[in-house]
Design an enzyme around this catalytic site. Structure first.
Site, PDB file in Angstrom:
ATOM      1  N   PHE A   1       1.564  56.963  66.987  1.00  0.00           N
ATOM      2  CA  PHE A   1       1.660  58.414  67.182  1.00  0.00           C
ATOM      3  C   PHE A   1       1.019  59.215  66.050  1.00  0.00           C
ATOM      4  O   PHE A   1       1.509  60.284  65.670  1.00  0.00           O
ATOM      5  CB  PHE A   1       3.133  58.860  67.381  1.00  0.00           C
ATOM      6  CG  PHE A   1       3.986  57.838  68.084  1.00  0.00           C
ATOM      7  CD1 PHE A   1       3.616  57.343  69.324  1.00  0.00           C
ATOM      8  CD2 PHE A   1       5.128  57.329  67.502  1.00  0.00           C
ATOM      9  CE1 PHE A   1       4.366  56.388  69.969  1.00  0.00           C
ATOM     10  CE2 PHE A   1       5.888  56.359  68.125  1.00  0.00           C
ATOM     11  CZ  PHE A   1       5.509  55.882  69.368  1.00  0.00           C
ATOM     12  N   CYS A   2      -0.076  58.692  65.483  1.00  0.00           N
ATOM     13  CA  CYS A   2      -0.797  59.399  64.404  1.00  0.00           C
ATOM     14  C   CYS A   2       0.085  59.646  63.194  1.00  0.00           C
ATOM     15  O   CYS A   2      -0.151  60.578  62.434  1.00  0.00           O
ATOM     16  CB  CYS A   2      -1.344  60.748  64.876  1.00  0.00           C
ATOM     17  SG  CYS A   2      -2.731  60.626  65.957  1.00  0.00           S
TER      18      CYS A   2
END
Ligand SMILES: Cc1ncc(COP(=O)(O)O)c(C=O)c1O
Length: 461
Positions: free
Chosen positions: A379-380
């Site tokens: 998720f970055c």
């Protein structure tokens, strides 16, 4: 009408397409969903008006300028930000807001950029601006299993400053990985020691009230599609005027100046938000910001918060109760497994009966069968993931990610049990039926001993 009934009715009137399409949407941290009435109001405005490029005196331009300024005022009012203290700058997204700060913050040798492990890559990337200008970057670790910050450690970092420096501290109000909420009180603590504070509010503001009359970060970034789904392509940097005055923009462009000359290499910057809005703003979409904010305000952020809080507790309960026939847990949650000081984003993995993590690509496959939109991966937010999966610095330094390497090679090289976590995130339209369908989906993982061999390769985190 009772709050629950009102939200149930909105699910039908405003978000009926979810059930009409049979979709279970649990990716509100990825993007919020727009209400039908937002689109109707925006389309009606575009259909019945003539708008030109703003910032000119002709009638259609003036009409558009008025709408843009109205949207700007609505943003400040929504966050209780005094226009005397704050400026709202429109950007393409939260990342655009972060870049504005990163590229213009007056970092010099000896200055500090302090940030939490738990940060989106769009905040992590600011360290490259800091590095280029000779400033030091320091990360404040998260602590497993809750993934919170040890406040004594943070205090030590915040107080360990000396001399006349520009120091910037950046953290998310809510983690886009685990949903945990970091204290807004850190803002005052950091200010006491001369830090400027950049608050990443992108994952927080869709379901929590951010009151900038109580908490005064210097810079706040957000993306509006995460708050109310439409429009995409517009975010904001809400910044204290005093902090904006410190920024040194690396260039000028159309829209950001009062005057520029060619034969004499001189330009005069515009004042206020205009100095930071490069080129033409996304003007036809800006009225939709006012419409979206009014939609949230009509329901009330407190009611939205309560609703998501309650459903988050239920979802955590479903995950905790899920057991294999042997009694072994079928899930592991990363971050707080309780509802206090957290939002409606839950990172977890399914477990096999022997405790191994279920490959997230298999989870994607099963979710698809259930028409369920979840996220898998990191998720970055690599820092939260590194802590959640107990990946040490030595592991990362020993196993360099090199050119030509695939994510699959890397996962194998550093001995990770999977390519990341599963993330379910809740929003205003979520209802109990969505959670029932989630439970049915999750029960598919009970007593699963292994996953199929034909899972697709991983291309990115
Ligand atoms: C906490 C956080 N910060 C920043 C961003 C970046 O937002 P955008 O991609 O809209 O620029 C995101 C997006 O997921 C986020 O969750």
């Amino acid at each position: 009408m009772a709050a629950v009934e009102q939200l149930e009715e909105l699910r039908t009137t405003e978000f009926g397409r979810l059930d009409a399409c049979g979709e279970v949407y649990l990716d509100y941290t990825g993007a919020g969903l727009y209400a039908q009435s937002q689109i109707d109001a925006h389309v009606a405005l575009l259909r019945d008006s003539v708008f030109g490029n703003p910032h000119s005196v002709n009638p259609t331009s003036a009409a558009m300028t008025e709408r843009v300024e109205q949207a700007r005022a609505a943003v400040l009012a929504f966050f209780s930000a005094s226009p005397d203290e704050y400026e709202a700058i429109f950007t393409p997204n939260a990342t655009g807001a972060l870049r504005l700060v990163g590229e213009a913050y007056p970092f010099h040798s000896g200055d500090r950029f302090l940030l939490t492990f738990d940060n989106h890559n769009s905040v992590n990337g600011i360290r490259e601006f800091a590095r280029a200008r000779g400033a030091d970057t320091t990360y404040v670790p998260s602590v497993a299993p809750d993934l919170r910050v040890d406040e004594a450690v943070l205090r030590r970092y915040l107080t360990n400053v000396g001399g006349d420096h520009h120091n910037l501290f950046a953290y998310p109000a809510q983690s886009n990985f685990s949903g945990l909420q970091h204290p807004l009180e850190w803002i005052d603590q950091a200010h006491e020691h001369g830090w400027d504070v950049l608050l990443d509010a992108a994952a927080f503001v869709p379901t929590n009230r951010l009151d900038l009359s109580k908490h005064n970060p210097d810079f706040v970034c957000l993306s509006f599609y995460k708050m109310f789904g439409w429009p995409t392509g517009v975010g904001a940097l809400i910044a204290r005027r005093e902090a904006l005055a410190k920024l040194e923009r690396p260039w000028f462009s159309g829209g950001t100046i009062v005057a520029a000359f060619v034969q004499r290499e001189y330009y005069q910057s515009a004042v206020g938000a205009a100095e930071f809005e490069d080129g033409t703003v996304n003007f036809l979409n800006l009225p939709a910001i006012e419409i979206g904010l009014a939609f949230l305000a009509r329901i009330g952020m407190d009611q939205i918060h309560e609703h998501v809080h309650e459903l988050t507790g239920r979802l955590l309960g479903i995950l905790a109760e899920l057991r294999h026939t042997s009694g072994a847990p079928a899930t592991v949650v990363y971050g707080p497994s309780y509802v206090e000081r957290r939002g409606g984003t839950i990172a977890f993995n399914f477990l096999h009966p022997d405790g191994r993590v279920v490959d997230e690509r298999f989870v994607d496959r099963v979710a698809q069968k259930h028409s369920m939109s979840l996220r898998t991966g990191c998720f970055c937010n690599p820092g939260a993931g590194e802590t959640a999966f107990t990946i040490s610095r030595e592991t990362l330094v020993g196993g360099e990610f090199g050119p030509g390497m695939t994510l699959d090679d890397y996962v194998e090289a550093i001995g990770l049990p999977s390519g990341g976590a599963v993330r379910a995130s809740l929003g205003l339209p979520t209802n109990a039926a969505d959670l029932d369908r989630f439970r049915a989906f999750a029960e598919e993982f009970i007593d699963v001993l292994d996953v199929p061999h034909d899972l697709p390769p991983r291309h990115g985190c």
